[in-house]
Enzyme design. Structure first.
Site, PDB file in Angstrom:
ATOM      1  N   HIS A 161     -19.457  -8.686 105.483  1.00 30.27           N
ATOM      2  CA  HIS A 161     -20.372  -8.689 106.442  1.00 30.27           C
ATOM      3  C   HIS A 161     -21.625  -8.021 107.409  1.00 30.27           C
ATOM      4  O   HIS A 161     -21.132  -7.189 106.508  1.00 30.27           O
ATOM      5  CB  HIS A 161     -19.355  -9.034 107.603  1.00 30.27           C
ATOM      6  CG  HIS A 161     -18.644 -10.326 108.270  1.00 30.27           C
ATOM      7  ND1 HIS A 161     -17.751 -10.408 108.689  1.00 30.27           N
ATOM      8  CD2 HIS A 161     -19.091 -11.642 108.070  1.00 30.27           C
ATOM      9  CE1 HIS A 161     -16.865 -12.265 108.630  1.00 30.27           C
ATOM     10  NE2 HIS A 161     -18.088 -12.076 108.191  1.00 30.27           N
ATOM     11  N   GLU A 162     -22.857  -8.596 107.089  1.00 27.47           N
ATOM     12  CA  GLU A 162     -23.878  -7.211 107.370  1.00 27.47           C
ATOM     13  C   GLU A 162     -24.082  -6.841 106.175  1.00 27.47           C
ATOM     14  O   GLU A 162     -24.654  -5.129 105.976  1.00 27.47           O
ATOM     15  CB  GLU A 162     -23.519  -6.745 108.297  1.00 27.47           C
ATOM     16  CG  GLU A 162     -23.468  -8.016 109.226  1.00 27.47           C
ATOM     17  CD  GLU A 162     -24.149  -8.702 109.428  1.00 27.47           C
ATOM     18  OE1 GLU A 162     -25.344  -8.781 109.093  1.00 27.47           O
ATOM     19  OE2 GLU A 162     -24.123  -9.958 109.579  1.00 27.47           O
ATOM     20  N   GLY A 163     -23.504  -6.680 104.870  1.00 23.69           N
ATOM     21  CA  GLY A 163     -24.205  -6.399 103.378  1.00 23.69           C
ATOM     22  C   GLY A 163     -22.651  -5.541 103.013  1.00 23.69           C
ATOM     23  O   GLY A 163     -21.583  -5.200 103.151  1.00 23.69           O
TER      24      GLY A 163
END
Length: 590
Positions: free
Chosen positions: A429-431
């Site tokens: 998530h988110e990178g």
């Protein structure tokens, strides 16, 4: 299992000093208690249900559990979407730190439900900073009231995390708006019926945009256009659902913009600044992902602790008489080791996330400019750590929680395997983990001549110098000081190699570096927590429960320094030696 309120109170009020008066403390305690009740009543009871009844399609519409709708309505009605927003936007104007503490309770109870709130808060916050006056006025209050939800649409099927390669096009219209056409992938909350509309924040290019990330702009694209005649579908169509291993209650979608009908959006801010705007939202989301990881790890720890206290199995190492009664699992040394490791990781991670939230509050305050700027700089440096370290060690905590429960831990009869699956997602998530390693070592460490790294170093050193005279913590403080010095030396070596042009060799072990710096940072937070616990024990006469609570902090700090900090020393050695076997091996050799 919920995070104990006493744990949050310790970090918020004793470590961070959030409440500056008795009346403020009373107000903040009431907010925490309300959040805990809501988490226990509306979120936790439905976590297994949300995992089992995944989002599915019925006649083209996404079907979610009715319990999710009720929980989100209760969350909005309780003001928890609006906690830290300004009153002008319909918010309560409370500290972001308090809002994050409440969020940890919801995430520990049921992250699949709470993630809808996280994304909507992030989208509303982005519009509050970069949206036009009309956009702010039309959308934010409704988002904080739970009437409209938000998403962020970055990835595309052919691009993944490589945002320089997105192809979604936004063509200017005569009325000043834009017609969008393209496809987006991995869009959390992209289609559902929880509210009356969904605001998609979409990264796209205009026809004359320069190549790469410098040509990306940000557009506000509602699911429905809101016209005088009513709501009109806006050409946002659902292509399909993605089925993740965890967070199953949070619908994840593939979306098409402008495939079957015109899709109209509005520019947010100025052209070609889209990635900068979106990273504002993503950085907040990254801290929230870290908070979720710490909270899920905490939930597993609390459940395994309860299980170890109740389950009787085997006999002690000093009494092998088969005629004697079996002992509780918690009496076995290896079980205690696994429990204490979990405690050290999840409490340290939670404190780090609340510390980062407090930096947000300081950076937004009306105080002196130097303090605001330093808080913002340190927060920027800590963001990849705050996302990735809890994602790694919250997951490790969940792994040990399963092991504590033995064979039962590997079944769906206990929540532990579900919590593990939920937490496994937080490393993507988110990178991904590696992206954050490159962000830290390749950008944040070197920016402005290493100013952010130097601020990190000085912040930790300041705490160390305060604690060295304390007999109980002097040895630990000296160990941490040596590690900070080693990290500084290692970082300088990496920067030197980068300046020499050997970028790949310098950054090959960036993820190892991120892990080491994260462990040192959490060691710093544990040192501060231990200092406060010792002062409380020295200067007060706590109840037996409070004494146990404070002594637990000291043992967890000792365990972290003995078991975790040595790993950081070894990892810095790997980075400093510039091991490049992965670069030298031909592809065919893998």
């Amino acid at each position: 299992m919920s995070i104990p309120l006493r744990e949050l109170q310790f970090d918020l009020f004793e470590v961070l000093g959030l409440a500056d008066s008795a009346s403020t403390r009373e107000t903040f305690d009431a907010v925490l208690e309300a959040a805990a009740r809501l988490a226990d009543e509306q979120f936790a009871p439905h976590a297994a249900l949300g995992d089992r009844l995944e989002p599915h399609l019925n006649q083209g519409r996404v079907v979610l559990p009715v319990e999710l709708t009720r929980a989100m309505r209760s969350l909005a009605d309780g003001g928890f979407l609006a906690t830290s927003f300004a009153e002008e936007h319909g918010g309560l104007g409370l500290p972001f730190t308090l809002s994050q503490a409440c969020g940890s309770l919801f995430a520990a109870a049921n992250v699949g439900f709470h993630s809808y709130a996280m994304l909507t808060q992030g989208a509303a916050n982005l519009l509050g900073h970069f949206g036009s006056a009309a956009q702010r006025q039309h959308w934010i209050k409704r988002m904080l009231a739970g009437e409209v939800y938000g998403t962020m649409c970055l990835s595309e099927p052919q691009a993944g995390s490589s945002l320089a390669d997105i192809t979604t096009m936004a063509s200017p219209r005569q009325d000043g708006r834009y017609a969008l056409r393209g496809r987006k992938m991995w869009i959390s909350g992209g289609e559902h019926e929880l509210g009356e509309n969904i605001v998609h924040l979409v990264l796209a290019r205009t026809p004359d945009a320069p190549p790469g990330v410098k040509g990306i702009s940000l557009f506000l694209v509602p699911r429905y256009r809101e016209e005088e005649s009513g709501r009109v579908p806006n050409g946002v169509s659902l292509i399909g659902l993605n089925h993740k291993m965890g967070w199953r209650a949070h619908v994840n979608t593939a979306l098409a913009f402008g495939d079957n009908a015109e899709c109209i959006g509005e520019l947010v801010g100025t052209l070609h600044q889209g990635l900068a705007y979106m990273f504002f939202m993503m950085n907040e989301a990254r801290v929230s992902v870290g908070l979720s990881a710490a909270a899920i790890g905490f939930a597993g720890y609390r459940y395994s602790l309860q299980y170890a206290r109740e389950r009787r199995q085997g006999r002690s190492l000093v009494n092998r008489d088969p005629r004697s009664e079996q002992v509780a699992l918690i009496e076995h040394p290896d079980i205690r080791r696994m429990l204490l490791s979990q405690k050290a990781w999840v409490e340290g991670a939670l404190d780090l996330l609340l510390y980062c939230a407090n930096l947000v509050d300081v950076s937004r305050s009306t105080g002196e400019a130097v303090a605001r700027n330093e808080a913002a700089l340190l927060l920027d440096f800590l963001t990849p750590i705050a996302k990735s370290w809890p994602a790694e060690y919250g997951l490790e905590a969940n792994k040990l929680a399963i092991q504590v429960a033995g064979g039962a831990g590997y079944t769906r009869d206990l929540p532990l395997e579900r919590l593990y699956r939920d937490n496994r997602l937080n490393h993507i998530h988110e990178g991904a983990w590696g992206i954050h390693g490159l962000d830290l070592l390749g950008r944040k460490v070197t920016a402005n001549g290493g100013a952010a790294f130097d601020l990190w170093r000085r912040s930790i050193t300041g705490t160390i110098e305060t604690i060295v005279p304390m007999a109980e913590l002097s040895e630990s403080a000296i160990v941490l000081r040596e590690l900070v010095s080693l990290a500084t030396e290692t970082t300088r070596g990496v920067m030197k190699l980068q300046r020499a042009g050997e970028i790949e060799r310098a950054l090959t072990n960036a993820t190892v570096y991120l892990d080491a710096i994260g462990t040192i940072t959490v060691g710093w937070r544990w040192l501060e927590r231990a200092r406060i616990a010792i002062n409380r024990l020295r200067n007060e006469s706590p109840t037996q429960d409070e004494q146990d609570f404070l002594e637990g902090k000291l043992c967890a700090a000792q365990h972290f320094f003995a078991q975790d900090l040595p790993r950081a020393r070894a990892q810095l050695g790997i980075v400093a030696n510039f091991d490049d076997a992965v670069l030298r091996l031909p592809e065919a050799g893998f």
